[in-house]
Design an enzyme around this catalytic site. Structure first.
Site: not given
Ligand code: 3HC
Length: 696
Positions: A62, A101, A104, A124
């Site tokens: 998400a 997500g 998912e 998450e």
């Molecule tokens: N939403 C919005 N922005 C995101 C994001 C997300 N889920 N994941 C990463 N970004 C952004 C970061 O803030 C960063 O932005 P910036 O360049 O402006 O600082 C950019 O993307 C790059 O991220 P990273 O520096 O972390 O890049 P990496 O290549 O090192 O890692 C990644 C990539 C493994 C995808 C890592 O960013 C990550 O783990 N992201 C989070 C993933 C996550 O937690 N997903 C679950 C979200 S909650 C959800 O999905 C709810 C659902 O169940 C309904």
């Protein structure tokens, strides 16, 4: 550019998500996917769909930036549901990371295929959430309840090969993912081999006792974090509730947690960790290339640092003065790898490959061609200066030189090397191969590309780098030393170490501060106090109790006794320590007071925030969120509180200032409220809104 595009390859639709940088499921992506489902359903010539993503990764979840706002467009469960109930079969083709997500959505598809280096997970919980679009209900239907419990509650990512073993992925595709995915889908369609979707499968039978044990372990390890506990509950519900009910419960918990204080704090940290790597002035600077690393010193720190580099793929030459010390260091590294192999965390072949990159020598000259040399020898100015003077003479021009000192003046060490432009601090935290924090210490003289190299190396090591100015203790140890002093005042005034430790573990630290002091060694703190003696403000309150423990040979865990006594490695409160404290209190004529856990916690937090405000005002830290990152990742500050400054903002700085004033009354000289904190509280402002050193 549209976030979701649709094209046709014969009877196969290709649905392509393109939402840089990580294809987060923002409103435009959700809307686009929903439209694609409808279009494909309405097109009689299309037999099935391949869902893939542009850029570096499959959908990483998400859009975290949307949280906390009104969600526009369709929600994610609607999208997953639409794919999962479509009469046309869908296949997810995964590269990079399919997270949250993103996974998912893939779980809503009939099949998932992946590039061999792809990773999958439901992270998450790390954001204080549980999956909110079916993850906790669909995953157990594929991988079983036990695996799902582990994956959802830990939030860990797994590699494609493991996902294949679990049948979470139906095939690994070598070579061109798009072509491979289309071929896979065509073959299945031609054979009429369409399996039930996850939603149509029952949860496979499971071992009740094993599941109950797993769930109990998750609750025990949560330490104040709500999300893992809720995640486990939700996964367990998959075994008892019909799918629709399970999904509804999951969504309700997700929505509640999304607004929770813990989720807000963890989101703050998520962005803070990424912000920390952004250093003004370095945006366009190209780091130097690092191919070969030298580590000097094969003690605990040096070997941990060597392992961190070996793990990241670097060849490492480790230098020690004697063959014996070198052999001990090598043995320690081998043991660490054997331990990982034994616990199934690393393959034998990979461990051997990492060890094969290690060389040892007693000749610093062997580092003449190294690109980066990290010093981790005894914490002594004269010893280190002599070493750097020597390195300055023998290293190749342009080599980056780093010290792992925790307290010494990095600029003085840089001068000793005669190469101050090439010199910086890389302050690792023990165990250096495990702890994610790395303080990158800059001096006035360091070249921008050398600082950028420090940050780039940190990233390659998988560390979270925070840039710190060259002040005593940099960011973390400086705040920690002040915090320690304030706790010692409480100790002398009547709070025993065990009560303080209990209060701080209840606050969320994994260990109490006195247990930590025992772990790092009381002699380390003693050396630091001695160093500070010359600059200690006249009239500052000084607590002698830790000095007395040192005089008694109680140096902590390593001597079997410190603040605690240790039997078979287990810590126990020690009446002898209480006697030392009581005797010292009597000698000083300090009346015994009693403190509640809340009072101890408020005092401890006030100490951290007050010193953090000074660190900020002096420009030692670039921004408040960097301090939060340091305290959480280096010192065990509970992540779900977001770090001391985020928490202070949440509580309100006027309230925190009142605690600081009370703390200062106990500490006296040297414990006064920090002017920046006073100013922000007076303005009714926050650390988060503070614009930087210049505005102080
Ligand atoms: N939403 C919005 N922005 C995101 C994001 C997300 N889920 N994941 C990463 N970004 C952004 C970061 O803030 C960063 O932005 P910036 O360049 O402006 O600082 C950019 O993307 C790059 O991220 P990273 O520096 O972390 O890049 P990496 O290549 O090192 O890692 C990644 C990539 C493994 C995808 C890592 O960013 C990550 O783990 N992201 C989070 C993933 C996550 O937690 N997903 C679950 C979200 S909650 C959800 O999905 C709810 C659902 O169940 C309904």
């Amino acid at each position: 550019m549209t976030a979701v595009s649709l094209e046709q390859d014969g009877d196969i639709a290709i649905v392509r998500v393109d939402n840089p940088p990580v294809n987060a499921l923002s409103a435009a992506v959700r809307t686009g996917l929903l439209e694609a489902v409808r279009t494909i359903e309405g097109n009689g010539r299309i037999e099935g769909a391949v869902l893939l993503c542009a850029g570096r990764t499959f959908m990483a979840g998400a859009d975290v930036r949307e949280f906390g706002k009104e969600l526009p467009g369709p929600d994610l469960p609607t999208v997953v549901q639409a794919i999962a109930s479509s009469p046309k079969p869908w296949l997810a083709a995964i590269h990079g990371t399919a997270l949250g997500g993103g996974l998912e959505v893939a779980l809503g598809c009939h099949w998932r295929v992946a590039a061999p280096d792809a990773r999958l997970g439901l992270p998450e919980v790390k954001l204080g959430l549980i999956p909110g679009a079916g993850g906790t209900q669909l995953l157990p239907r594929i991988v079983g309840l036990e695996r799902a419990l582990d994956l959802v509650a830990s939030g860990r990512q797994i590699e494609a090969a493991e996902a294949r073993e679990l049948d979470l992925v139906d095939a690994l595709i070598e070579g061109d993912l798009r072509e491979g995915a289309i071929a896979f889908l065509r073959e299945r369609l031609a054979a009429g081999a369409i399996p039930p979707r996850a939603a149509e499968r029952p949860v496979p039978p499971f071992d009740q006792t094993a599941v109950a044990k797993l769930a109990a372990g998750i609750r025990r390890r949560a330490r104040g974090l709500e999300a893992p506990v809720q995640a486990a509950e939700s996964v367990l519900a998959a075994a008892t509730l019909p799918l629709a009910e399970g999904l509804a419960c999951e969504r309700a918990t997700f929505l509640r947690l999304r607004e929770s204080a813990q989720a807000k704090a963890l989101r703050h940290l998520f962005f803070a960790e990424r912000e920390a790597a952004k250093v003004p002035g370095l945006e366009a600077v190209v780091p130097r290339e690092i191919r070969h690393v030298g580590v000097i010193g094969a003690g605990t720190m040096g070997t941990g640092i060597a392992i961190a580099f070996l793990d990241a793929g670097y060849p490492v030459t480790i230098v020690e003065t004697s063959a014996e010390a070198l052999a001990r260091g090598r043995a320690r590294i081998e043991e660490a790898y054997q331990g990982l192999v034994k616990r199934g965390r690393l393959g034998q072949a990979e461990a051997a490959a990492r060890l094969a990159r290690l060389e040892g020598t007693s000749e610093p000259e062997a580092l003449a061609a190294a690109d980066l040399v990290v010093e981790a020898v005894f914490e002594d100015m004269a010893v280190k200066s002599a070493l750097f003077a020597h390195l300055g003479r023998i290293l190749r021009p342009g080599a980056v030189i780093a010290t792992n000192t925790s307290y010494l003046d990095v600029a003085a060490l840089a001068r000793a090397s005669s190469r101050p432009r090439d010199f910086l601090g890389l302050h690792f935290f023990a165990p250096a191969n495990v702890m994610r924090l790395l303080e990158v210490v800059r001096t006035d003289k360091v070249a921008p590309e050398v600082l950028a190299t420090g940050l780039a190396v940190a990233r390659k090591l998988g560390k979270i780098a925070v840039v710190a100015g060259n002040g005593d203790g940099f960011i973390g140890n400086r705040i920690w030393a002040f915090y320690r002093r304030q706790l010692e005042y409480l100790l002398e005034d009547g709070a025993d170490p065990y009560t303080i430790d209990a209060a701080m573990t209840a606050y969320g630290f994994p260990m109490g501060p006195f247990a930590v002091f025992d772990l790092s060694g009381l002699d380390i703190a003693l050396a630091q106090r001695k160093r500070r003696a010359a600059t200690r403000p006249a009239g500052e309150r000084y607590v002698r109790i830790p000095d007395i423990l040192c005089e008694l040979g109680r140096l902590g865990r390593k001597t079997g006794a410190g603040w605690y006594r240790y039997t078979d490695g287990r810590a126990e409160p020690d009446p002898a320590v209480l006697e030392v404290i009581a005797a010292e209190r009597t000698r000083r004529g300090t009346p015994q007071q009693s403190f509640t856990a809340e009072a101890i916690q408020a005092h401890a937090r006030a100490a951290m925030v007050n010193e953090a405000a000074r660190v900020l005002a002096e420009g030692i830290a670039l921004r408040p969120s960097d301090i939060d990152v340091v305290l959480v990742h280096g010192y065990g500050f509970p992540s779900w509180r977001g770090g001391p400054l985020f928490e202070a903002d949440t509580i309100g700085l006027d309230r925190v200032l009142a605690d600081v004033v009370a703390m200062a009354a106990v500490g006296g000289v040297g414990s006064e409220p920090a002017p920046l904190l006073v100013e922000l509280a007076r303005r009714g402002s926050t650390f988060g809104a503070w614009a930087g050193k210049e505005s102080a």
